[in-house]
Design an enzyme around this catalytic site. Structure first.
Site, PDB file in Angstrom:
ATOM      1  CG  ASN A   4      -1.427   1.258   1.555  1.00  0.00           C
ATOM      2  OD1 ASN A   4      -1.923   2.026   0.464  1.00  0.00           O
ATOM      3  ND2 ASN A   4      -2.143   1.460   2.792  1.00  0.00           N
ATOM      4  CE  LYS A   6       0.642   3.399   4.842  1.00  0.00           C
ATOM      5  NZ  LYS A   6       0.371   3.657   6.369  1.00  0.00           N
ATOM      6  CG  HIS A  90      -5.475   1.855   5.413  1.00  0.00           C
ATOM      7  ND1 HIS A  90      -5.024   2.453   5.950  1.00  0.00           N
ATOM      8  CD2 HIS A  90      -4.564   0.903   5.153  1.00  0.00           C
ATOM      9  CE1 HIS A  90      -3.784   2.473   6.524  1.00  0.00           C
ATOM     10  NE2 HIS A  90      -3.323   1.261   5.793  1.00  0.00           N
ATOM     11  CD  GLU A  92      -2.631   5.565   6.658  1.00  0.00           C
ATOM     12  OE1 GLU A  92      -2.639   5.465   5.458  1.00  0.00           O
ATOM     13  OE2 GLU A  92      -1.729   4.834   7.481  1.00  0.00           O
ATOM     14  CD  GLU A 162      -3.148  -2.813   7.227  1.00  0.00           C
ATOM     15  OE1 GLU A 162      -1.984  -2.808   7.039  1.00  0.00           O
ATOM     16  OE2 GLU A 162      -3.896  -1.909   7.093  1.00  0.00           O
ATOM     17  N   GLY A 168       2.742   2.217  10.550  1.00  0.00           N
ATOM     18  CA  GLY A 168       3.671   3.403  10.206  1.00  0.00           C
ATOM     19  C   GLY A 168       4.183   3.818  11.498  1.00  0.00           C
ATOM     20  CB  SER A 208       5.722  -1.645  11.565  1.00  0.00           C
ATOM     21  OG  SER A 208       5.146  -0.364  11.642  1.00  0.00           O
ATOM     22  N   GLY A 229       2.969  -1.092   4.106  1.00  0.00           N
ATOM     23  CA  GLY A 229       3.048   0.384   3.737  1.00  0.00           C
ATOM     24  C   GLY A 229       4.226   0.717   3.307  1.00  0.00           C
TER      25      GLY A 229
END
Ligand code: PEP
Length: 244
Positions: A4, A6, A90, A92, A162, A168, A208, A229
């Site tokens: 991903n 992002k 996701h 985010e 996740e 992140g 991560s 990510g």
């Protein structure tokens, strides 16, 4: 193994990534490989991966096929651009853009109707884990976002666990913590769709994942793959993860 990106890279950087990446995964036949760039880069990614085993995905979609929805893109548009996958829900999107379990279900149905393969994300926040609510949160996200699919629809879904506190942040769930959460999710699948669906569904871990921790995570039989990510942005690093 899914990446991903992002909101990183432009079309030229996308092409440059695949020039480096594809030779490094040419021998990788043990898994499917998916990269999800920003939507503007999907054509460049599709052109660069033509003839390879690497597939392309979007990071989100809207559930209507077309209409006056400024700024949105639909499943049929993503499919027509040559992508095969789409990430849905996701954290985010949930945190910053108002995504809810109900909209996750809408988007997942729309993705399936368009012939896309959805990667549906679930996972708890740090405060929820610390309050001992991880299981309850996963139950709720599954009930609202996935249990409303038909069995035939669910069979085409990949789930990504996740934990939000691991995304992140450099903090990874231990392989055991991730496997525990995957067992909870698989239990929900069994309750909603039966034992065969629970055995068949693929659950990715995300949070991560790096070249130096992927092996330990993938050693857990519960963990079927990774959603990556930051470490998917560099060709060598994502290739190491794919080739764990
Ligand atoms: C993600 O964006 O889905 C993710 C897991 O990010 P990172 O690997 O950077 O934690």
């Amino acid at each position: 193994m899914a990446g991903n990106w992002k909101m990183f890279k432009n079309p030229a950087e996308t092409t440059a990534f695949f020039e480096k990446f594809l030779p490094q995964v040419a021998g990788a036949t043990h898994c499917e490989i998916v990269l999800c760039p920003p939507a503007i880069n999907i054509p460049a990614a599709v052109a660069a991966t033509a003839g390879s085993r690497v597939e392309v995905g979007a990071q989100n979609l809207y559930w209507k096929n077309e209409g006056a929805f400024t700024g949105e893109i639909s499943g049929p548009m993503i499919k027509a651009a040559g992508a095969a996958w789409v990430i849905i829900g996701h954290s985010e999107r949930r945190q910053f853009f108002g995504e809810t379990d109900a909209t996750v279900l809408e988007r997942t149905k729309a993705a399936l109707a368009a012939g896309l393969k959805p990667i549906v994300c679930v996972g708890e926040m740090l405060a929820e884990r610390e309050a001992g609510e991880t299981e309850a949160v996963l139950h709720q996200q599954f009930a609202g976002g996935l249990a409303g699919l038909s069995a035939e629809e669910f069979a085409r879904v990949v789930i990504a666990y996740e934990p939000v506190w691991a995304i992140g942040t450099g903090k990874t769930a231990t392989p055991e913590m991730a496997a525990d959460a995957h067992r909870i999710i698989r239990g929900r699948v069994e309750a909603a769709f039966g034992g065969n669906a629970a055995a068949a569904v693929r659950i990715l871990y995300g949070g991560s994942v790096k070249p130096d921790n992927v092996k330990g995570l993938m050693a857990q039989p519960e963990i079927d793959g990774a959603l990556v990510g930051g470490a998917s942005l560099e060709a060598g690093s994502f290739a190491s993860i794919v080739n764990f």
